[in-house]
Design an enzyme around this catalytic site. Sequence first.
Site, PDB file in Angstrom:
ATOM      1  N   CYS A 117     -15.765  13.902 -39.313  1.00  0.00           N
ATOM      2  CA  CYS A 117     -16.233  13.922 -37.917  1.00  0.00           C
ATOM      3  C   CYS A 117     -15.455  12.952 -37.020  1.00  0.00           C
ATOM      4  CB  CYS A 117     -17.719  13.596 -37.863  1.00  0.00           C
ATOM      5  SG  CYS A 117     -18.669  14.698 -38.893  1.00  0.00           S
ATOM      6  N   HIS A 173     -20.184  11.352 -31.232  1.00  0.00           N
ATOM      7  CA  HIS A 173     -20.239  12.471 -32.175  1.00  0.00           C
ATOM      8  C   HIS A 173     -21.674  12.990 -32.212  1.00  0.00           C
ATOM      9  CE1 HIS A 173     -19.967  14.974 -35.565  1.00  0.00           C
ATOM     10  NE2 HIS A 173     -20.590  14.161 -36.389  1.00  0.00           N
ATOM     11  N   ASN A 199     -24.080  19.952 -35.461  1.00  0.00           N
ATOM     12  CA  ASN A 199     -22.964  19.070 -35.812  1.00  0.00           C
ATOM     13  C   ASN A 199     -21.731  19.941 -36.076  1.00  0.00           C
ATOM     14  OD1 ASN A 199     -21.134  17.346 -37.036  1.00  0.00           O
ATOM     15  ND2 ASN A 199     -22.670  16.324 -38.315  1.00  0.00           N
TER      16      ASN A 199
END
Length: 334
Positions: free
Chosen positions: A118, A258, A288
Amino acid sequence: MSATELRTVSIIGTGSYIPEKVVTNADLAKIVDTTDEWIVSRTGMKERHMARPDEAASDMGAAAARKALEAAGVTADQVGMIVCASITPDMPFPSTACYVQRLIGAHNAFCLDITAACSGFIYSLELARNAIACGQVDTALIIGTEKLTGVIDWQDRQTCVLFGDAAGAAVLSARGAPHGIRATSLGSDGRLAELLMLPGGGSRHPTSAETIAQRLHYMKMSGREVFKHAVTRMVEACQKALAKAGAKVEDVDLVIPHQANLRIIEAIGHRLGVATDKYFINLEKYGNISAASIPVALDEAVRGGRVKKGDTIVLVAFGGGFTWGSAVLDWDKE
Ligand code: ACO
């Protein structure tokens, strides 16, 4: 070359691509033992998007890249470097970046993939910034692209409700204002690698009937542990990047974190001391999307008018590895 000769680097265009198919929390409740109420209260997520079976990371990355190039007013043949961040590449090799190059016709670029989960987009930003700053290339294309629905275990309710597919891209160039990307702070801790991983299919556990039977080709995550480390490291990364940039939390106009969990973002907000309304949040729509998370959010913020010329923006991410990073930049585009 001395530090004084380094060129300043700016983001001069952004783009994103979101696959059409929407998967709601109610859809997931038909597959695993979960509820809309659990997913919303524990994560903030309501929907995520799913790529078509024939759509790979490079296809989505190329679609986002074309939009970023258009926004930047740059042609594909002017791109000197393509960095593609993904944990779901088209295949182990050739790189997804080479496939994007082929799809968009950026034949003057050198291309590479990076794996930083990520945090991949911020790592890419720093690699490309350095290449431009020291004069190796003038223009770089950085992409975060993920087809996570292909690597999540649809029998594991602890992970399958969290992830989605998408791509985001940004064009970086030396022709910017005095500041541009002011500072970054990156870090990793391989001692905690096992807390978030996709163990199968590499040289450690080559694909076999046994690895498939053990479901090693799917992502594994110790969510609660990851949560704690994510909050600590993201706050620390922001503080370090702000200090390197010579900026204070009061100077920050927008934080683009994020998008892994609303509660993580709230916890960071609380500890960092930046007002909650300064956080850009879109995880309710996409879940996500790993390396695509920050570039998609940045593109939405830019196109939606949340970012104005002169704004100070903080990007911050945390992911498998563990990896983490933050970047402080001044937006110098109208
Ligand atoms: N539906 C219903 N119940 C569930 C679900 C679900 N989908 N998933 C887990 N539960 C249950 C668990 O079994 C557990 O039940 P128990 O108490 O009876 O054992 C209970 O809910 C609580 O589980 P926790 O794991 O403690 O839930 P938590 O509040 O920690 O939320 C989550 C889980 C959302 C995964 C959270 O820990 C998180 O967001 N972690 C960080 C994720 C992240 O930041 N990842 C980094 C980037 S990803 C990358 O790099 C690819």
